[in-house]
Design a protein around this motif. Structure first.
Motif, PDB file in Angstrom:
ATOM      1  N   SER A   1      67.840   4.766  57.659  1.00 50.36           N
ATOM      2  CA  SER A   1      69.122   5.251  58.155  1.00 50.36           C
ATOM      3  C   SER A   1      69.516   4.541  59.445  1.00 50.36           C
ATOM      4  O   SER A   1      70.672   4.124  59.618  1.00 50.36           O
ATOM      5  CB  SER A   1      69.052   6.760  58.385  1.00 50.36           C
ATOM      6  OG  SER A   1      70.266   7.251  58.915  1.00 50.36           O
TER       7      SER A   1
ATOM      8  N   GLY B   1      70.375   0.862  58.615  1.00 50.73           N
ATOM      9  CA  GLY B   1      71.668   0.751  57.947  1.00 50.73           C
ATOM     10  C   GLY B   1      72.824   1.016  58.883  1.00 50.73           C
ATOM     11  O   GLY B   1      73.867   0.350  58.819  1.00 50.73           O
ATOM     12  N   ASP B   2      72.639   1.974  59.783  1.00 52.41           N
ATOM     13  CA  ASP B   2      73.696   2.313  60.728  1.00 52.41           C
ATOM     14  C   ASP B   2      73.962   1.175  61.710  1.00 52.41           C
ATOM     15  O   ASP B   2      75.097   0.958  62.136  1.00 52.41           O
ATOM     16  CB  ASP B   2      73.312   3.586  61.482  1.00 52.41           C
ATOM     17  CG  ASP B   2      74.427   4.080  62.384  1.00 52.41           C
ATOM     18  OD1 ASP B   2      75.543   4.303  61.880  1.00 52.41           O
ATOM     19  OD2 ASP B   2      74.180   4.243  63.594  1.00 52.41           O
TER      20      ASP B   2
ATOM     21  N   THR C   1      69.428   5.320  50.938  1.00 52.64           N
ATOM     22  CA  THR C   1      70.026   5.521  52.259  1.00 52.64           C
ATOM     23  C   THR C   1      70.777   4.277  52.709  1.00 52.64           C
ATOM     24  O   THR C   1      71.903   4.363  53.234  1.00 52.64           O
ATOM     25  CB  THR C   1      68.935   5.875  53.285  1.00 52.64           C
ATOM     26  OG1 THR C   1      68.249   7.056  52.864  1.00 52.64           O
ATOM     27  CG2 THR C   1      69.537   6.112  54.658  1.00 52.64           C
TER      28      THR C   1
ATOM     29  N   GLN D   1      75.105   3.529  53.245  1.00 55.76           N
ATOM     30  CA  GLN D   1      75.698   3.045  54.492  1.00 55.76           C
ATOM     31  C   GLN D   1      76.262   1.635  54.339  1.00 55.76           C
ATOM     32  O   GLN D   1      76.540   0.971  55.337  1.00 55.76           O
ATOM     33  CB  GLN D   1      74.649   3.080  55.609  1.00 55.76           C
ATOM     34  CG  GLN D   1      74.188   4.501  55.939  1.00 55.76           C
ATOM     35  CD  GLN D   1      73.107   4.516  56.999  1.00 55.76           C
ATOM     36  OE1 GLN D   1      72.187   3.709  56.967  1.00 55.76           O
ATOM     37  NE2 GLN D   1      73.211   5.436  57.947  1.00 55.76           N
ATOM     38  N   ASP D   2      76.397   1.190  53.097  1.00 53.83           N
ATOM     39  CA  ASP D   2      76.947  -0.142  52.794  1.00 53.83           C
ATOM     40  C   ASP D   2      76.147  -1.269  53.440  1.00 53.83           C
ATOM     41  O   ASP D   2      76.694  -2.324  53.780  1.00 53.83           O
ATOM     42  CB  ASP D   2      78.417  -0.231  53.239  1.00 53.83           C
ATOM     43  CG  ASP D   2      79.318   0.698  52.431  1.00 53.83           C
ATOM     44  OD1 ASP D   2      79.035   0.886  51.230  1.00 53.83           O
ATOM     45  OD2 ASP D   2      80.278   1.240  53.007  1.00 53.83           O
TER      46      ASP D   2
END
Length: 216
Positions: A38, A41-42, A132, A136-137
């Motif tokens: 996460s 990805g963020d 995940t 978040q692309d």
């Protein structure tokens, strides 16, 4: 030998520490894997172009095994040291006088459990981590991609190997308090060093790197 294996399986299954450490393994491997994925990805959109090119989604979602190894290593130590702590080792050696057969059975049963657990949490961390990243692309992958299946399975095998190393250290040191830091520091590799760990309390030597005083 089958009877010895069944006996060791019963003992391992009946230990409360087995359930606790396997739950800790799942929490560390899967839960931490999702958190790492996460975060990666963020922050993907903020990476420099060179960092984006080097982004490896497989590595991101399997990094948690570095923390998860602690759970299986401790369980490996407890498989042996727990019997010495409770005195059950006397009963085990009475039933199986040949120590090598007893140790082989313990190692075989633990290896099977650790391998299954390591593979389950390894694939779980990977699949949830990739989901995940996809949400978040960020770049993500699948097990069908080249080398991905081998990497994920290798993480599970690594966890099982670390657990067996814990069994070995527990056999040498025979004390949970002494074997755990010795396993973590990877200092106690020989019977002589194991005896020194027991004599010095293990924490001072294996934890702090100081050699125990010489014997008279």
């Amino acid at each position: 030998m089958t009877g010895i294996l069944l006996s060791e399986w019963t003992k391992l299954r009946s230990l409360r520490s087995t359930a606790y450490t396997l739950l800790a393994l799942a929490a560390l491997a899967v839960g931490l894997g999702v958190l790492i994925s996460s975060g990666a990805g963020d922050g993907y959109t903020e990476l420099a172009p060179a960092e984006r090119d080097a982004f490896d989604p497989t590595q991101v979602s399997t990094q948690s095994y570095l923390a998860a190894q602690l759970a299986l290593g401790v369980l490996g130590v407890l498989v042996v040291s727990g019997e010495y702590a409770t005195g059950m080792i006397r009963t085990s050696l009475t039933a199986v006088p040949r120590r090598e057969r007893l140790l082989a059975a313990k190692a075989a049963v633990f290896a099977a459990v650790a391998l299954v657990a390591g593979l389950v949490v390894g694939f779980g961390a990977f699949l949830l981590g990739q989901a995940t990243l996809a949400g978040q692309d960020a770049p993500h992958t699948t097990l069908a991609e080249p080398h991905v299946l081998r990497a994920v399975a290798g993480a599970g095998l690594y966890l099982a190997t670390i657990g067996l190393f814990g069994v070995a250290v527990g056999t040498l040191v025979r004390s949970t308090a002494g074997a755990s830091p010795c396993w973590w520091r990877s200092r106690c590799w020989s019977p002589r060093s194991a005896r020194d760990c027991r004599a010095a309390g293990a924490n001072a030597w294996c934890g702090g790197g100081r050699r125990p005083p010489a014997r008279a």
